[in-house]
Design an enzyme around this catalytic site. Structure first.
Site, PDB file in Angstrom:
ATOM      1  N   CYS A   2      86.815  40.354  70.255  1.00  0.00           N
ATOM      2  CA  CYS A   2      88.157  39.807  70.449  1.00  0.00           C
ATOM      3  C   CYS A   2      88.158  38.304  70.716  1.00  0.00           C
ATOM      4  O   CYS A   2      87.268  37.781  71.371  1.00  0.00           O
ATOM      5  CB  CYS A   2      88.827  40.485  71.633  1.00  0.00           C
ATOM      6  N   ARG A  27      83.959  35.944  65.034  1.00  0.00           N
ATOM      7  CA  ARG A  27      83.580  36.879  66.095  1.00  0.00           C
ATOM      8  C   ARG A  27      83.732  38.336  65.637  1.00  0.00           C
ATOM      9  O   ARG A  27      83.233  39.237  66.283  1.00  0.00           O
ATOM     10  CB  ARG A  27      84.446  36.648  67.340  1.00  0.00           C
ATOM     11  N   TRP A  74      89.279  43.585  68.463  1.00  0.00           N
ATOM     12  CA  TRP A  74      88.217  44.471  67.976  1.00  0.00           C
ATOM     13  C   TRP A  74      88.383  45.743  68.787  1.00  0.00           C
ATOM     14  O   TRP A  74      88.197  45.734  70.007  1.00  0.00           O
ATOM     15  CB  TRP A  74      86.862  43.820  68.221  1.00  0.00           C
ATOM     16  N   ASN A 100      90.789  40.203  76.695  1.00  0.00           N
ATOM     17  CA  ASN A 100      89.449  40.502  76.173  1.00  0.00           C
ATOM     18  C   ASN A 100      88.714  41.291  77.228  1.00  0.00           C
ATOM     19  O   ASN A 100      88.793  40.947  78.407  1.00  0.00           O
ATOM     20  CB  ASN A 100      88.645  39.210  75.942  1.00  0.00           C
ATOM     21  N   GLY A 101      87.969  42.303  76.804  1.00  0.00           N
ATOM     22  CA  GLY A 101      87.189  43.042  77.790  1.00  0.00           C
ATOM     23  C   GLY A 101      87.664  44.465  77.894  1.00  0.00           C
ATOM     24  O   GLY A 101      88.398  44.961  77.030  1.00  0.00           O
ATOM     25  N   GLU A 487      63.556  42.795  61.779  1.00  0.00           N
ATOM     26  CA  GLU A 487      64.658  41.868  61.514  1.00  0.00           C
ATOM     27  C   GLU A 487      65.065  41.915  60.033  1.00  0.00           C
ATOM     28  O   GLU A 487      66.253  41.870  59.716  1.00  0.00           O
ATOM     29  CB  GLU A 487      64.234  40.448  61.939  1.00  0.00           C
ATOM     30  N   LYS A 491      68.832  42.854  58.923  1.00  0.00           N
ATOM     31  CA  LYS A 491      69.654  41.957  58.096  1.00  0.00           C
ATOM     32  C   LYS A 491      70.170  42.706  56.878  1.00  0.00           C
ATOM     33  O   LYS A 491      71.338  42.632  56.545  1.00  0.00           O
ATOM     34  CB  LYS A 491      68.839  40.769  57.587  1.00  0.00           C
ATOM     35  N   GLU A 494      72.783  45.359  57.816  1.00  0.00           N
ATOM     36  CA  GLU A 494      74.014  44.756  58.347  1.00  0.00           C
ATOM     37  C   GLU A 494      74.933  44.245  57.243  1.00  0.00           C
ATOM     38  O   GLU A 494      76.132  44.446  57.303  1.00  0.00           O
ATOM     39  CB  GLU A 494      73.667  43.522  59.206  1.00  0.00           C
ATOM     40  N   HIS A 510      52.214  57.907  59.918  1.00  0.00           N
ATOM     41  CA  HIS A 510      52.677  58.919  60.879  1.00  0.00           C
ATOM     42  C   HIS A 510      54.114  59.366  60.599  1.00  0.00           C
ATOM     43  O   HIS A 510      54.750  59.950  61.467  1.00  0.00           O
ATOM     44  CB  HIS A 510      52.578  58.367  62.305  1.00  0.00           C
ATOM     45  N   LYS A 609      80.452  39.307  65.994  1.00  0.00           N
ATOM     46  CA  LYS A 609      79.480  38.246  66.249  1.00  0.00           C
ATOM     47  C   LYS A 609      79.065  38.248  67.711  1.00  0.00           C
ATOM     48  O   LYS A 609      77.920  38.017  68.056  1.00  0.00           O
ATOM     49  CB  LYS A 609      80.105  36.897  65.879  1.00  0.00           C
TER      50      LYS A 609
END
Ligand code: G6P
Length: 614
Positions: A2, A27, A74, A100-101, A487, A491, A494, A510, A609
């Site tokens: 948010c 964001r 969000w 926000n929150g 990573e 990436k 995502e 394994h 973000k």
């Protein structure tokens, strides 16, 4: 996650607020809305989806005024609907609120308000705040007093901004209990409030940050800060030197692409003024821990999330190898729930781009409470992580990173971790001047080497074309390149939505080996280091089972040219610093795959973000 923007002054508030929201799009959000005070009444416009939908709505139903607030949401409580988008109005419509929150005790309060006859129009916790402020304002007979009383009843990390229809000329903002940031921007005859600096940077560079439990009384002519209890707080404005133009795309198709290609500069900026080659030293001026305090450290916890967590895994290798200090790496979200041992001689390091990730901030608070010093490797200046770091910070100096998927900040995190590891290595007597100089020289050579990786992109376009219908990909690495395999997989999943797994190559036999066939491309990071031969045998094992291998190899490696299907060569460096280079082809691979598949590269679905809720 948010975003909040508020404005009061002579300009058109709609324009200022919407432009601020645009700056916060990075964001991540799923709906947006604004409330403008217009002729003593609030004009609220909201819509789901991208900000362009809200702008369309504003074209159809324009509204203008001299004060307004806006929000990108969000979803946390309640689905993605227009009714759930902010701003929310109180029962009588007198008060509008954005937040926000997460308001942890909202259900309790909601039940009480319903018993008192309040009708609800959304499923959000934010609407409860609007009604609560109205109830308390009525009880106190004054908006400010009512706002204070309402804020004292909220539990959880919350940033709240509100306006009252019958108190034009006033915006109130509060920051509670480890909420996402609240920054107040100071202008001449106008003032601003936002969750993040970029939202207001076009208008002012003078800002005040609210701390937990602080409230700002914002008018066009001034800003007063006080505690929720009413005592005034004296705050000196800070100057933010970011250039707003730096945040624009600068000719690239996507922010992510721009940020990948900016890495030569960004890692140079992380190194800038921190390496003294002549005296073979590292200078980290923003660390406030003394050399003696750093010498006394015998155990380090690193906490981080997402991409930053992968940087933390690399940092563990660097610190353990160069300074011989034990390091444990934790997901921020796990640390608080596992009863960690926080005792003397321990240091906590937080690694975070935004400095606002709640999962990373909470462990820092736990450490502080236990008397364990914290430092942070952080990009956002003045962010909460920076302010919570009683042992000081290492700013990454990467500049604003806009794409949701982190690229340039990741490599800056690796550089900052290397600088810290070298400093600790020297202080712990593990690196003599020659070794130090050799490492520093290798670090200083990295920007140039990274630059050569950005010159040729045809291979990625070719791979993206080949794998455009692939549903799975495996990434293998060993040692310090194992986190890079993680990573690379993160990436890819995502931004291109291809399912990808990162594995330590030794673990392939394994489990993941069962998946390998002609349909499973395998990326093997196989640079010349102590585990190179082992990686070669992994490459063979994949080939034997029909898998296709894309190898990330050291320049001039003829063996891999024969063994793998595709080879991307990276320049030679010290093995400990190789991740700064090996990750770049993986960033480019994911970028071009996403592009080929037509995905929204900069704002992948469901991701934010900066994640300021648990
Ligand atoms: C979110 C982002 C990730 C990021 C993580 C940690 O999940 O989508 O890209 O790595 O948060 O963010 P931080 O700002 O703490 O580095």
């Amino acid at each position: 996650m948010c975003g909040i923007v508020g404005y009061i002054g002579a300009r058109d508030a709609t324009e200022v607020v919407v432009s601020g929201l645009q700056r916060l799009e990075y964001r991540g959000y799923d709906s947006a809305g604004i409330a403008i005070l217009n002729h003593d009444d609030f004009q609220v416009r909201r819509s789901v989806g991208k900000l362009s939908n809200l702008q369309q709505r504003l074209q159809e139903q324009p509204t203008h005024g001299q004060q307004g607030i806006g929000h990108t949401r969000w979803a946390t409580h309640g689905g993605v609907t227009e009714a759930n988008a902010h701003p929310h109005r109180s029962d009588s419509g007198e008060i509008v609120v954005i937040q926000n929150g997460i308001f942890e005790n909202y259900l309790d309060q909601k039940r009480r308000l319903i018993e008192q006859g309040v009708a609800f129009h959304s499923q959000t916790d934010t609407e409860v705040i609007a009604h609560l402020i109205e109830r308390e304002t009525k009880a106190a007979g004054d908006f400010l007093a009512g706002f204070r009383r309402a804020m004292q009843q909220l539990q959880g990390g919350n940033a709240v901004v509100a306006m009252h229809r019958r108190q034009p000329g006033l915006i109130l903002a509060a920051r509670l209990d480890n909420a996402g940031g609240v920054v107040v921007g100071l202008g001449d005859g106008e003032n601003f409030v936002a969750s993040d600096i970029p939202a207001i940077l076009d208008y002012t560079q003078q800002v005040l940050f609210l701390e937990d439990g602080e409230l700002a009384i914002i008018t066009a002519d001034g800003v007063q800060v006080e505690r929720l209890t009413g005592e005034p707080v004296a705050k000196a404005p800070q100057r933010i030197s970011w250039d707003p133009v730096a945040a624009a795309k600068g000719g690239y198709k996507h922010f992510m692409q721009k940020e990948i290609f900016e890495q030569t500069r960004s890692i140079t900026d992380t190194l800038h003024d921190r390496v003294d080659l002549e005296n073979a030293q590292v200078m980290l001026d923003d660390l406030t821990l003394t050399d003696q305090q750093l010498r006394d450290i015998d155990k380090i916890y690193i906490v981080a999330c997402g991409t930053a967590w992968h940087a933390a895994l690399v940092a563990k290798f660097l610190i353990e190898s160069l300074a011989r200090v034990r390091v444990e790496v934790d997901y921020g979200s796990e640390f608080r729930y596992r009863d960690p041992i926080l005792d003397r001689g321990t240091l906590m390091i937080a690694i975070t781009q935004s400095g606002e990730t709640v999962d990373t901030l909470v462990p820092m608070e736990l450490a502080r409470k236990a008397g364990v010093p914290c430092i942070s490797l952080v990009n956002a200046i003045g962010s909460q992580a920076a302010r919570l770091s009683d042992g000081g910070v290492i700013y990454l100096n990467a500049g604003p990173e806009i794409a949701v998927a982190s690229t340039k900040v990741f490599t800056c995190m690796l550089i900052a971790a290397a600088l810290l590891a070298l400093k600790l290595g020297a202080l712990h007597g593990r690196l003599d001047r020659n070794a130090m100089r050799e490492h520093l020289q290798a670090l200083l050579a990295l920007p140039n080497k990274l630059g050569t990786l950005l010159q040729e992109t045809a291979i990625y376009e070719k791979l993206a074309e080949r794998y455009r219908h692939t549903s799975d990909m495996l990434f293998l690495g060993r040692g310090i390149n194992y986190p890079i395999a993680l990573e690379g997989a993160l990436k890819l999943k995502e931004i291109s939505y291809i399912h990808a797994e990162g594995y330590p190559a030794g673990e392939m036999k394994h489990g993941p080996i069962a998946l390998i066939d002609e349909q499973m491309p395998v990326v093997c990071i196989a640079v010349k280091d102590g585990v190179y031969d082992k990686m070669l045998s992994n490459v063979e094992q994949v080939k034997t089972r029909g898998g296709e291998v894309i190898a990330i190899a050291t320049e001039g490696d003829t063996t891999l040219r024969d063994a793998a299907d595709f080879v991307i060569e990276v320049p030679q460096t010290l093995p400990l610093f190789a991740p700064v280079l090996t990750v770049v082809p993986l960033q480019l691979l994911s970028y071009y795959c996403a592009l080929r598949r037509g995905a929204d590269v900069d704002q992948p679905r469901n991701l934010a973000k900066s994640v300021t809720v648990e």
